[in-house]
Design an enzyme around this catalytic site. Structure first.
Site, short mmCIF file in Angstrom:
data_model
loop_
_atom_site.label_atom_id
_atom_site.label_comp_id
_atom_site.label_asym_id
_atom_site.label_seq_id
_atom_site.Cartn_x
_atom_site.Cartn_y
_atom_site.Cartn_z
N CYS A 87 0.84 -1.20 0.00
CA CYS A 87 0.00 0.00 0.00
C CYS A 87 0.87 1.25 0.00
CB CYS A 87 -0.93 -0.01 1.21
SG CYS A 87 -1.97 1.46 1.30
N CYS B 246 -0.45 4.25 2.06
CA CYS B 246 -0.35 4.08 3.52
C CYS B 246 1.10 4.26 3.98
CB CYS B 246 -0.77 2.67 3.96
SG CYS B 246 -2.22 2.01 3.18
N ASP B 247 2.05 3.68 3.27
CA ASP B 247 3.42 3.58 3.78
C ASP B 247 4.43 4.47 3.06
OD1 ASP B 247 2.56 1.69 5.62
OD2 ASP B 247 2.77 0.06 4.17
#
Ligand code: NAP
Length: 319
Positions: free
Chosen positions: A148, A151-152
């Site tokens: 992701c 997200c990261d």
């Protein structure tokens, strides 16, 4: 403790519905909106945040009606709001098993230990990311190996990173990550991309993206966190190391069908076979979105599936 709090906050007073939709991505939320508008008592069981895979990306450019594009999280929120405004309930549950007891009588068991009854069920559980299956991947997941980017990616701002894959997801996420770093490797096993040509052209021309084509990752290195990857060129057999702090893997999808696999026929890749009215091989059970066998997995086809599935469910319930 956290799990206990989650269970408390998601207790339900009602467990019987006309229509239950499993999965709250674009397909599931659209099915819920249509189901509620058909005046069916409708609930969505969603294991995480409503929005599905859309919430794993940052920006959506190909959903009609938004010519300038729209933030993925905003689009997901709008889908959720639309389902709720129509009258559907969204319940936080992960489904463990689906059983058909008889005509118009399905029971849905959850990992919370409770169960729900419905006259008809729509499976809209989407997919999970496929793993590369190389040494280091499992050990370093969450420590630089990620599925992701949105997200990261921000954790690795200004650091060298790699994306693996050549589909629409890999291209989209590479373009996102290239805004965060000036050193992004895109590692793909062929020299042609599977994803949309408009994205392929943008990736090829991006100053921050270095293409590593005809190549596969054979190992991800690092003690406590990712330090690099070994890449093998498939044409020459040569191997080399790229020093990166993060590896984002986008090599396709595995459909989430475990709780239903005895009730549905699937294609060779495990996606649920339906007809054009979204009917599966079990009467009263429908499938919509990415979990379904189809050749174009996009938000726009997911929402269309959801509308068709709810329409078929309404016909089944009222027949
Ligand atoms: P995908 O289209 O299946 O592409 C997977 C990519 O990974 C391909 O380039 C494939 O290479 C490569 N690959 C597969 N297995 C591999 C392995 N073991 N090692 C190395 N590379 C491997 O998957 P996706 O990009 O995740 O997209 C999934 C679906 O979602 C697609 O239908 C896509 O169109 C859709 N999608 C839609 C949107 C949107 O609506 N905006 C956004 C993203 C994705 P080959 O090309 O050589 O097979």
């Amino acid at each position: 403790m956290q799990l206990f709090l989650m269970e408390e906050s998601t207790s339900v007073s009602k467990t019987e519905y006309d229509l239950i939709i499993i999965g709250g991505g674009p397909a599931g939320l659209t099915a819920a909106m249509y189901g509620a508008r058909y005046k069916l008592d409708t609930a969505v069981l969603e294991k995480e945040t409503p929005g599905g895979q859309v919430t794993l990306t940052d920006f959506v450019e190909n959903y009609p009606g938004f010519p300038q594009g729209i933030e993925a999280s905003q689009l997901a929120k709008l889908f959720e709001e639309h389902a709720k405004v129509a009258g559907a309930e969204i319940i936080s549950r992960q489904v463990s098993k689906l059983v058909k007891h008889g005509e118009k009588d399905f029971e849905i068991f959850t990992y919370h230990g409770d169960s729900f009854r419905a006259k008809s069920v729509i499976i809209a559980t989407g997919c999970n990311p496929r793993r590369l299956g190389v040494p280091g991947e499992k050990e370093l997941t969450g420590r630089g190996v990620s599925y992701c980017a949105v997200c990261d990616g921000p954790f690795f701002k200004d650091k060298p990173m790699a994306v693996v894959g050549g589909g629409e997801s890999a291209l989209t996420e590479a373009l996102y990550l290239a805004k965060l770093t000036d050193k992004l490797y895109l590692i793909h096993r062929r020299d042609q991309f599977r994803g949309a040509r408009v994205l392929g052209d943008r990736v090829r021309n991006h100053p921050n993206i270095e293409l590593v084509l005809n190549s596969v990752v054979t190992e991800i290195h690092g003690e406590d966190k990712v330090e690099g990857v070994t890449v093998k060129n498939k044409l020459t057999g040569e191997t080399g190391r790229l020093d990166v702090d993060a590896v984002f893997i986008y090599i396709g999808l595995i459909p989430n069908i475990e709780p239903f696999k005895e009730l549905v026929e699937t294609d060779d890749a495990g996606f649920i076979k339906t007809d054009e009215r979204m009917r599966t091989s079990t009467d009263g059970l429908f499938a919509a979105g990415d979990v379904r066998s189809k050749n174009l997995r996009q938000i726009v086809t997911a929402v269309a599936d959801g509308a068709l599935a709810a329409t078929s469910a309404d016909e089944y319930i009222n027949s």
